[in-house]
Design a protein around this motif. Structure first.
Motif, PDB file in Angstrom:
ATOM      1  N   GLY A 107     -17.682  15.352   0.472  1.00 15.33           N
ATOM      2  CA  GLY A 107     -16.235  15.150   0.610  1.00 15.33           C
ATOM      3  C   GLY A 107     -15.752  15.917   1.843  1.00 15.33           C
ATOM      4  N   GLY A 108     -16.637  16.062   2.818  1.00 10.38           N
ATOM      5  CA  GLY A 108     -16.354  16.876   4.015  1.00 10.38           C
ATOM      6  C   GLY A 108     -15.297  16.289   4.931  1.00 10.38           C
ATOM      7  N   THR A 109     -14.828  15.051   4.635  1.00 14.55           N
ATOM      8  CA  THR A 109     -13.759  14.480   5.466  1.00 14.55           C
ATOM      9  C   THR A 109     -12.412  14.557   4.757  1.00 14.55           C
ATOM     10  N   GLY A 110     -12.401  15.109   3.542  1.00 12.92           N
ATOM     11  CA  GLY A 110     -11.190  15.076   2.716  1.00 12.92           C
ATOM     12  C   GLY A 110     -10.200  16.194   3.023  1.00 12.92           C
ATOM     13  N   ASP A 111      -9.107  16.126   2.326  1.00 11.33           N
ATOM     14  CA  ASP A 111      -7.999  17.061   2.537  1.00 11.33           C
ATOM     15  C   ASP A 111      -8.406  18.512   2.236  1.00 11.33           C
ATOM     16  N   LEU A 112      -9.092  18.718   1.132  1.00  8.30           N
ATOM     17  CA  LEU A 112      -9.452  20.093   0.748  1.00  8.30           C
ATOM     18  C   LEU A 112     -10.431  20.697   1.754  1.00  8.30           C
ATOM     19  N   ALA A 113     -11.411  19.890   2.177  1.00 14.24           N
ATOM     20  CA  ALA A 113     -12.398  20.377   3.139  1.00 14.24           C
ATOM     21  C   ALA A 113     -11.701  20.798   4.440  1.00 14.24           C
ATOM     22  N   LYS A 114     -10.764  19.945   4.856  1.00 13.47           N
ATOM     23  CA  LYS A 114     -10.079  20.144   6.133  1.00 13.47           C
ATOM     24  C   LYS A 114      -9.118  21.325   6.081  1.00 13.47           C
ATOM     25  N   ARG A 115      -8.380  21.422   4.969  1.00  9.38           N
ATOM     26  CA  ARG A 115      -7.311  22.428   4.897  1.00  9.38           C
ATOM     27  C   ARG A 115      -7.802  23.788   4.441  1.00  9.38           C
ATOM     28  N   LYS A 116      -8.811  23.790   3.564  1.00  8.89           N
ATOM     29  CA  LYS A 116      -9.199  25.057   2.930  1.00  8.89           C
ATOM     30  C   LYS A 116     -10.651  25.453   3.191  1.00  8.89           C
ATOM     31  N   LYS A 163     -23.697  10.812   6.792  1.00  5.86           N
ATOM     32  CA  LYS A 163     -22.992   9.723   6.106  1.00  5.86           C
ATOM     33  C   LYS A 163     -23.709   9.502   4.782  1.00  5.86           C
ATOM     34  N   LEU A 164     -22.985   9.718   3.700  1.00  2.00           N
ATOM     35  CA  LEU A 164     -23.628   9.683   2.385  1.00  2.00           C
ATOM     36  C   LEU A 164     -22.688   9.041   1.367  1.00  2.00           C
ATOM     37  N   ASP A 165     -23.260   8.212   0.508  1.00  2.00           N
ATOM     38  CA  ASP A 165     -22.444   7.633  -0.570  1.00  2.00           C
ATOM     39  C   ASP A 165     -22.876   8.249  -1.895  1.00  2.00           C
ATOM     40  N   VAL A 208     -14.855  16.170  -4.034  1.00  2.00           N
ATOM     41  CA  VAL A 208     -14.567  14.735  -4.174  1.00  2.00           C
ATOM     42  C   VAL A 208     -13.729  14.554  -5.438  1.00  2.00           C
ATOM     43  N   GLY A 209     -13.263  13.350  -5.667  1.00  2.00           N
ATOM     44  CA  GLY A 209     -12.490  13.078  -6.879  1.00  2.00           C
ATOM     45  C   GLY A 209     -13.328  13.365  -8.128  1.00  2.00           C
ATOM     46  N   PRO A 210     -12.666  13.720  -9.237  1.00  2.00           N
ATOM     47  CA  PRO A 210     -13.384  14.140 -10.448  1.00  2.00           C
ATOM     48  C   PRO A 210     -14.314  13.079 -11.049  1.00  2.00           C
ATOM     49  N   SER A 211     -14.029  11.789 -10.759  1.00  2.00           N
ATOM     50  CA  SER A 211     -14.907  10.749 -11.333  1.00  2.00           C
ATOM     51  C   SER A 211     -16.298  10.812 -10.699  1.00  2.00           C
ATOM     52  N   LEU A 212     -16.428  11.522  -9.584  1.00  2.00           N
ATOM     53  CA  LEU A 212     -17.737  11.594  -8.911  1.00  2.00           C
ATOM     54  C   LEU A 212     -18.534  12.852  -9.286  1.00  2.00           C
ATOM     55  N   PHE A 213     -17.938  13.774 -10.064  1.00  2.00           N
ATOM     56  CA  PHE A 213     -18.661  15.024 -10.364  1.00  2.00           C
ATOM     57  C   PHE A 213     -19.974  14.743 -11.106  1.00  2.00           C
ATOM     58  N   VAL A 267     -17.886  22.990  -8.561  1.00  2.00           N
ATOM     59  CA  VAL A 267     -17.148  21.845  -9.083  1.00  2.00           C
ATOM     60  C   VAL A 267     -15.660  22.147  -8.982  1.00  2.00           C
ATOM     61  N   GLU A 268     -14.957  21.241  -8.302  1.00  2.00           N
ATOM     62  CA  GLU A 268     -13.514  21.435  -8.098  1.00  2.00           C
ATOM     63  C   GLU A 268     -12.732  21.092  -9.373  1.00  2.00           C
ATOM     64  N   LYS A 269     -11.468  21.358  -9.336  1.00  2.00           N
ATOM     65  CA  LYS A 269     -10.598  20.941 -10.435  1.00  2.00           C
ATOM     66  C   LYS A 269     -10.150  19.503 -10.186  1.00  2.00           C
ATOM     67  N   PRO A 270      -9.769  18.713 -11.116  1.00  2.00           N
ATOM     68  CA  PRO A 270      -9.656  19.039 -12.534  1.00  2.00           C
ATOM     69  C   PRO A 270     -10.996  18.896 -13.250  1.00  2.00           C
ATOM     70  N   PHE A 271     -11.282  19.861 -14.143  1.00  2.00           N
ATOM     71  CA  PHE A 271     -12.513  19.779 -14.915  1.00  2.00           C
ATOM     72  C   PHE A 271     -12.164  19.097 -16.243  1.00  2.00           C
ATOM     73  N   ALA A 315      -8.230  32.633  -0.874  1.00  2.76           N
ATOM     74  CA  ALA A 315      -9.042  32.658  -2.101  1.00  2.76           C
ATOM     75  C   ALA A 315     -10.389  31.962  -1.892  1.00  2.76           C
ATOM     76  N   TYR A 316     -10.379  30.867  -1.116  1.00  2.00           N
ATOM     77  CA  TYR A 316     -11.626  30.104  -0.941  1.00  2.00           C
ATOM     78  C   TYR A 316     -12.677  30.907  -0.168  1.00  2.00           C
ATOM     79  N   GLU A 317     -12.254  31.797   0.731  1.00  2.00           N
ATOM     80  CA  GLU A 317     -13.225  32.610   1.478  1.00  2.00           C
ATOM     81  C   GLU A 317     -14.038  33.445   0.519  1.00  2.00           C
TER      82      GLU A 317
END
Ligand code: NAP
Length: 483
Positions: free
Chosen positions: A17-26, A92-94, A120-125, A146-150, A412-414
């Motif tokens: 999920g390295g292109t997503g919002d969380l990766a980019k922002r945090k 590039k990975l699916d 990534v979205g929780p359905s992919l955990f 594993v990110e939230k939501p759990f 916090a992420y650091e």
């Protein structure tokens, strides 16, 4: 005061999920700051993976821009940014297909710690955990984050835990709640267990009640569709507020390690009484002057999802029986503010004439803004003319106490990502803890879903619905201002 930095072991961190919002922002800005702090070993590498097409150079440019956007200018250094970008690789990975897995497997170095961040979205955990196993990419030193939501209820959390347990040992699974990585939250433990002053008073004999507030001034913004399926109870209360509550209420662990701290937190959740119907208020913000109501922003004009929740939690144990914990969280409130306020009992008897002004002390642990700790004290008003009393703060802002640079406290992420590499799970949630939290929350959600009751409306920029004031008022108490 100069922060001490202990380098971690060599690692390959894979951000799926390295292109997503969380990766980019945090995540990536946090890793950059750890490079600047000298904590990342020279060979440590970051492998970003997602389905989008990016050349290596395009991905580096994408992250260079993210650092520009999300790292404070005084922390940006051209040379360090380039050093950081050299450690980055894009694959590039699916997560649900076959593309990229072989390449990922081949890119991991023997001898380094391998950590996989499921951003990534929780359905992919669950599928991701299974793919990692299937492609034999993991070994016994592998860690997953594993990110939230759990889960979205007890059953889904149990089923996700079961899949993860088939693939990994519990000590390889890092369920993240970024609130636990906040400096002030860890300071709550230091305050309680590294000082002899407060612990003797930390019980229902001396504490009247506790208020935990996480208030946001923004609405659901672009997350409306996601948020509408979740609501404040699932998105905030079950995880972030519950964690703050556990750390405030738990017994001192015998030692400061993951098992002991998490055992104590679990005991707190298990001692919670079921919530009574009148001890909870759900709210939803109505239109502001631009016509932006929750229902508009969520794209669901008939939505009954709560953007605000307040509840009174009681613990049936020796320490806390009789001392309620009031928890509230909401969007589009007066201010962005998070704090834990410990409200001590009034002195049992006043010897002063001015006794109507006598107030119990309040110890406030502020998470945002201006992280710090404050203790309100009653003193004599200065000057002649009798013994008039006034309240003053004993204030320890971290910015003042620790110097300017320290005030720029690590995100916090650091802290949490470095803990993953170290294999330290103290600030992560254990599977049974997450399930216990859902087991408490589930019946509350089911009861209101069954009742079909609509949330109370509140004005944007207010303190929440009027009913929430009553929650404390009927106990002869009042909420603290959201300032
Ligand atoms: P996002 O912006 O939607 O990003 C999702 C990422 O997953 C993208 O990089 C996407 O890239 C990738 N992805 C989607 N399907 C994929 C697949 N089949 N295979 C490989 N990669 C795939 O989401 P986010 O906001 O970053 O959130 C990520 C996770 O963190 C979520 O679980 C969220 O709940 C949690 N979280 C986020 C925040 C936040 O502030 N954003 C805060 C707390 C928790 P491609 O489309 O290129 O594949």
């Amino acid at each position: 005061m100069v922060a001490q930095t202990i380098p971690v072991d060599d690692f390959d961190l894979v951000i799926i999920g390295g292109t997503g919002d969380l990766a980019k922002r945090k995540i990536l800005p946090s890793l950059y700051r750890r490079v600047c702090a000298g904590q990342m070993p020279e060979n440590a590498r970051i492998i970003a993976a997602a389905r989008s097409d990016f050349s290596q150079q395009d991905y580096k440019d994408f992250i260079r821009q993210a650092l520009e956007d999300f790292v404070k200018s005084k922390k940006r250094n051209k040379k360090k940014i380039e050093t950081f970008l050299e450690r980055l690789t894009y694959i590039k990975l699916d997560a649900t297909g076959i593309e990229g897995w072989k390449e990922l497997s081949q890119s991991l170095r023997a001898g380094a710690v391998h950590a996989f961040y499921f951003s990534v979205g929780p359905s992919l955990f669950a599928p991701l955990a299974e793919r990692l196993m299937k492609h034999k990419i993991t070994d016994e030193n592998t860690r997953i984050v594993v990110e939230k939501p759990f889960g979205r209820d007890l059953a889904s959390a149990q089923s996700l835990n079961a899949v993860l347990a088939r693939c990994f040992r519990e000590d390889q699974i890092f369920r993240i709640d970024h609130y636990l990585g906040k400096e002030t939250v860890q300071n709550l433990m230091a305050l309680r267990f590294a000082n002899a002053l407060f612990e003797p008073l930390w019980n229902s004999q001396h504490i009247d009640h506790v208020q935990i507030t996480v208030s946001e001034s923004l609405g659901v913004e672009g997350r409306g569709a996601y948020y509408d399926k979740s609501g404040a109870m699932r998105d905030m209360m079950q995880n972030h507020l519950m964690q703050l509550f556990c750390l405030t209420a738990m017994e001192p662990p015998a030692v400061f390690d993951a098992a002991s701290v998490r055992d104590e937190k679990l005991k707190v959740i298990k001692a919670l009484d079921p919530i009574l119907e009148g001890d909870m208020v759900r709210g939803q913000y109505r239109s502001d002057e631009n016509g932006d109501s929750y229902q508009n922003e969520s794209g669901n004009p008939a939505s009954t999802t709560e953007s605000y929740i307040a509840l009174k939690a009681n613990l049936s144990n020796w320490r806390w029986v009789g001392t309620p914990f009031y928890l509230r969280t909401g969007k589009k409130l007066r201010n962005r503010m998070s704090e834990i306020a410990i409200v001590f009992k009034d002195p049992p008897h006043s010897i002063f004439e001015d006794s109507q002004d006598l107030k119990g002390n309040v110890l406030t642990i502020r998470l945002q803004p201006d992280e710090g700790i404050n203790l309100s004290m009653t003193i004599k008003e200065p000057g002649p003319g009798g013994m008039r009393l006034t309240e003053v703060p004993l204030d320890m802002s971290f910015a003042d106490a620790l110097g300017e640079d320290e005030a720029d406290m690590p995100d916090a992420y650091e802290r949490l990502i470095m803990d993953v590499i170290r294999g330290n799970q103290t600030l992560f949630m254990r599977g049974d803890e997450v399930e216990a939290a859902w087991a408490w929350v589930d019946p509350i959600i089911k009861a209101w879903e069954k009742s079909g009751a609509k949330p109370a409306q509140y004005d944007p920029g207010s303190n929440g619905p009027d009913d929430s004031l009553m929650l404390l008022h009927k106990d002869g108490r009042r909420w603290r201002e959201i300032t």
